[in-house]
Design an enzyme around this catalytic site. Sequence first.
Site, PDB file in Angstrom:
ATOM      1  N   LYS D  20      57.029  98.358  69.611  1.00  0.00           N
ATOM      2  CA  LYS D  20      57.315  97.201  70.459  1.00  0.00           C
ATOM      3  C   LYS D  20      57.940  97.625  71.790  1.00  0.00           C
ATOM      4  CE  LYS D  20      57.426  93.739  66.823  1.00  0.00           C
ATOM      5  NZ  LYS D  20      58.035  92.484  66.388  1.00  0.00           N
ATOM      6  N   GLY D  23      55.539  99.447  73.931  1.00  0.00           N
ATOM      7  CA  GLY D  23      54.590  98.469  74.470  1.00  0.00           C
ATOM      8  C   GLY D  23      55.070  97.904  75.799  1.00  0.00           C
ATOM      9  N   ARG D  43      64.902 106.795  65.117  1.00  0.00           N
ATOM     10  CA  ARG D  43      65.149 107.578  63.901  1.00  0.00           C
ATOM     11  C   ARG D  43      65.937 106.732  62.905  1.00  0.00           C
ATOM     12  NH1 ARG D  43      69.416 106.141  63.523  1.00  0.00           N
ATOM     13  NH2 ARG D  43      71.397 106.803  64.393  1.00  0.00           N
ATOM     14  N   LYS D  53      79.941 108.554  57.805  1.00  0.00           N
ATOM     15  CA  LYS D  53      80.443 107.428  58.606  1.00  0.00           C
ATOM     16  C   LYS D  53      81.179 106.428  57.711  1.00  0.00           C
ATOM     17  CE  LYS D  53      79.074 104.684  62.588  1.00  0.00           C
ATOM     18  NZ  LYS D  53      77.981 104.474  63.549  1.00  0.00           N
ATOM     19  N   ARG D  56      84.565 107.949  56.856  1.00  0.00           N
ATOM     20  CA  ARG D  56      85.445 107.994  58.027  1.00  0.00           C
ATOM     21  C   ARG D  56      86.018 106.609  58.350  1.00  0.00           C
ATOM     22  NH1 ARG D  56      81.809 110.351  61.153  1.00  0.00           N
ATOM     23  NH2 ARG D  56      81.447 108.616  62.559  1.00  0.00           N
ATOM     24  N   ARG D  75      66.226 104.457  70.837  1.00  0.00           N
ATOM     25  CA  ARG D  75      66.771 104.907  72.111  1.00  0.00           C
ATOM     26  C   ARG D  75      65.759 104.669  73.213  1.00  0.00           C
ATOM     27  NH1 ARG D  75      69.118 110.496  71.350  1.00  0.00           N
ATOM     28  NH2 ARG D  75      70.708 109.309  70.233  1.00  0.00           N
ATOM     29  N   GLU D 137      70.378  99.406  65.993  1.00  0.00           N
ATOM     30  CA  GLU D 137      71.062  99.653  67.264  1.00  0.00           C
ATOM     31  C   GLU D 137      70.077 100.212  68.285  1.00  0.00           C
ATOM     32  OE1 GLU D 137      75.242 101.545  67.826  1.00  0.00           O
ATOM     33  OE2 GLU D 137      73.817 103.162  68.234  1.00  0.00           O
ATOM     34  N   ASN D 146      71.388 110.891  78.646  1.00  0.00           N
ATOM     35  CA  ASN D 146      70.781 111.290  77.378  1.00  0.00           C
ATOM     36  C   ASN D 146      70.938 112.793  77.153  1.00  0.00           C
ATOM     37  OD1 ASN D 146      69.239 110.742  75.011  1.00  0.00           O
ATOM     38  ND2 ASN D 146      67.483 111.725  75.984  1.00  0.00           N
TER      39      ASN D 146
END
Lengths: 204, 204, 204, 204
Positions: D20, D23, D43, D53, D56, D75, D137, D146
Site C-alpha cells: 500500500k 503504491g 519487518r 522489550k 524492559r 519505514r 508502527e 535513516n
Amino acid sequence: MNWEIFLAPYTQAVDELKIKLKGMRKQFDYESRHSPIEFVTGRVKPITSILEKAKRRDIAIANVEDEVQDIAGLRVVCPFVEDIYDVVDMLRLRKDFSIVEEKDYIEKNKDSGYRSFHVIIRYPVETIYGEKQLLAEIQIRTLAMNFWAINEHSLNYKYSGQIPSEVTERLRSASEAAFRLDEEMSKIRQEIRDAQEVFRRKKD
Amino acid sequence: MNWEIFLAPYTQAVDELKIKLKGMRKQFDYESRHSPIEFVTGRVKPITSILEKAKRRDIAIANVEDEVQDIAGLRVVCPFVEDIYDVVDMLRLRKDFSIVEEKDYIEKNKDSGYRSFHVIIRYPVETIYGEKQLLAEIQIRTLAMNFWAINEHSLNYKYSGQIPSEVTERLRSASEAAFRLDEEMSKIRQEIRDAQEVFRRKKD
Amino acid sequence: MNWEIFLAPYTQAVDELKIKLKGMRKQFDYESRHSPIEFVTGRVKPITSILEKAKRRDIAIANVEDEVQDIAGLRVVCPFVEDIYDVVDMLRLRKDFSIVEEKDYIEKNKDSGYRSFHVIIRYPVETIYGEKQLLAEIQIRTLAMNFWAINEHSLNYKYSGQIPSEVTERLRSASEAAFRLDEEMSKIRQEIRDAQEVFRRKKD
Amino acid sequence: MNWEIFLAPYTQAVDELKIKLKGMRKQFDYESRHSPIEFVTGRVKPITSILEKAKRRDIAIANVEDEVQDIAGLRVVCPFVEDIYDVVDMLRLRKDFSIVEEKDYIEKNKDSGYRSFHVIIRYPVETIYGEKQLLAEIQIRTLAMNFWAINEHSLNYKYSGQIPSEVTERLRSASEAAFRLDEEMSKIRQEIRDAQEVFRRKKD
C-alpha cells in the site's frame, strides 16, 4: 555440521539458476515466439529430506555433496511434451554449467506412473571465499506431469513411502489420465502448426 | 534498430548480477559477520539516456555496445567508506566476470562533488542463441555518497546538465556535509572495532 | 483518455489482492493444514483487450469502469475440485471487499468446455486522492481446468475468436481429459481422508 | 505460546502495508510528480526483541498485543525533511486504517540524536478465521536520519543498550552531521522550486 553454512552456496545457485532459466522464457516473449517454458520454480532440499535420502541410500554425511544430486533443485514446466526436448537442447548449448547426466523418465516412465526429464548439472557458484562447483538437478515436465507428481509426492510423504496398493492403483489411473491430457493437448499443438502452415502457404 | 531485442541481454545481465551481488551480502549475514554491503540495486539505462550519451560523446549507434559502458548498471551501497575497498577486493577475486577498468572518484573526487568507486566489467550472458559478452558498470558508494548523487542526478536532469552556478555551489556544500557524515561514521566504526578488541583481550 | 492514470488504481488493487489471497495459503501452511490454494496469479487486462471487449459488447468508453468487470483479474488455482468451494466460502466471509456476483461454470460448464468459478467483487483502493471503489474478478479453478483454459485462450487469440470446428472438437476432447484427471484426483483425495480417519480411529 | 501462529497476522499486515505504501510512491511516478517517498521497507519484530522489550517495560506476555506497538513495523524514507509531513498528511486521509497516535521526534528529537516521525495505526487484517485488528508502527524519516538510526541501532545491539559515553558523544556528532546534510539538501529543494517558479512565470 553447520547446515546453514553448508547450504548457503546451494541457495545461491538456486537463486541464480532460477533467474537464468526464467530469462530463457522472457527472451521468447520479447521476440513474440511460442515459449517452450510455462514457468520455472526452484528450491533447496530441506535438511530432513537430505538426511532421509542419505540414510535410505546408505550415503555417509561426508559424501552428501557428491552423491545427493538434487540438493539444489530446479523445475521447468512446459505446455507440451514436445517442448521438453526443446528445453533440453537449449540446456545442452549453455556454457555457464556442464551437464553430468540425463535421465529420460518420459520415454521409459517409472512404475509409479512418474514421468519427467531430469538433467544433472555441475554449476560453478562464487562465494566470498572463492568459486565452488556443485551439483544441481533440473526437472523438465509438462503441466499435467507436474500436477500428478506434486500429488504423488504429498501421498508419499503422508504414507512415509509405503503407499497402500489400492492407492498406488488409483495413482496409476490418475497418471494415465494425465498422459491422455498431454496427448490431447499435443494434437491441438499440431492443429495450431498445421493451421499456421496453411495460412502461410495462402499468403505466398 | 530493435531496442527491445538489443537490450534483452542487458536486462538479463542486470538481473543475474543483482542476485550475485546480493548473495555476497547474504553470506555475511549467514556467518553473523559485519556486511560491507548495505544494499544492491540495478537498472538498464533508458533508451533516451543511451541516445543522449551517444550524441554528447559523438558515438555512432553501431559502437554503443562497446563505448557506452553503463547500459547495464549495478550499484552497491556500503555503510562505511572503508567497506567500499573491501567490496572492490572481493570483486577482483570473482571468476564469473573480468574487470576491464577501475575508476576511483573517492580518492580523487569530481569537481561537482561526486564521489564513488566505479568498476567496469565484461560479463558473459547466455542467450537462447548462445553466449554474449557485454560490458556492465558497478558503482560502489556509501549511503551518504549515494544520497548526494541521487539528488545531483535529479538536478542535472531538471536543468538538462546546465545547473546554475549558485545551485552548483549549494550542491558542493551538500557534498561536504555528506563527506563530514561519512567521516563521523568512520570514527564510530573504529570505536566498534576497538571495543571489540578490548572485549576479546579480556576473554583471553 | 490517459490509460496509465486510469489503470493505476487497478494495478494497485491487483497487487493488494494478490498479497491477500496468497496470505490465505500461507496461513494454512503455518498451521500445517492442507491448503485449498495451490497458487495465486493476477494481472491487469491489457488496454487492447479492454477496447476489444468494449467494442464486442457495445460498451461506451465512459462505461468501461462499470461494465468491464475483469480489468483487475485474480486467479486462484486449487489442487482439487472440492477445494474451489472451500475458497469461495472463505471469500464470502471477508470484510475487505464485497461480492457483487458469483458465476459457477463448473456445475454448468460452457459449450467450449470452459470450467471455472468466477466471483466479481467491489474492492476499495486508496489512492493519493482518496478512496476509489472498483470491480475485480476472481477466477477459481483446479490445475487441470487452468491448464485447459490457458491453451484455449491462446487458440482463441490465434484464431481471433473464430476457432475452426475441428479444433473446437479437439479442445472439447482435451476438456474431457482434463475433467477425467480432476475426477481421478478427487478419488485419491478421498483415499487420503479415509486413510487418515482409519489412522485416527486406531489411535483412540 | 505458539509464536508462529501469533505472528502470522502481523506478517500479513506488514506485507499488505508495504504494497500500500509503495503504491503511493508509484502513483507519483505515474503522474511524473516529485515523490515524497524514496523507498519503503517493513519487518516483523523478531521474537527475542519482543521478549526483551516486554521485560524492559514490564509488560505481561498476555498484553504484548496491546502494549508493544511496533511488532508490525513499516519505514517510509523520504528525500527531504519537508516530505515527511506531506507523507503524514496523506496517511491521515486513508480509510483503510485508523491513526492511534503520532510522535514527532523531529521537532523534539531524543537525547541520543534520534530523529524520526512515528505514526501508530490500528489496521484490520483478514485471517482465515475472520478479521483481526492489530497495531502497527510507521516510521517516517529522511535518508540521513535513516542512515544514522541504522548505525545507532547496531551499536545499541552490540553494547546491549549500554553504549559508553564517548561513543554516545560520537553518535551525537554524527547525528549533527546528518542534520546538517538534511539542511543543505532542503536548501537545494528550495532552489529547485524557485527555479521552477521563475521558469513558469516566464512562460506566462
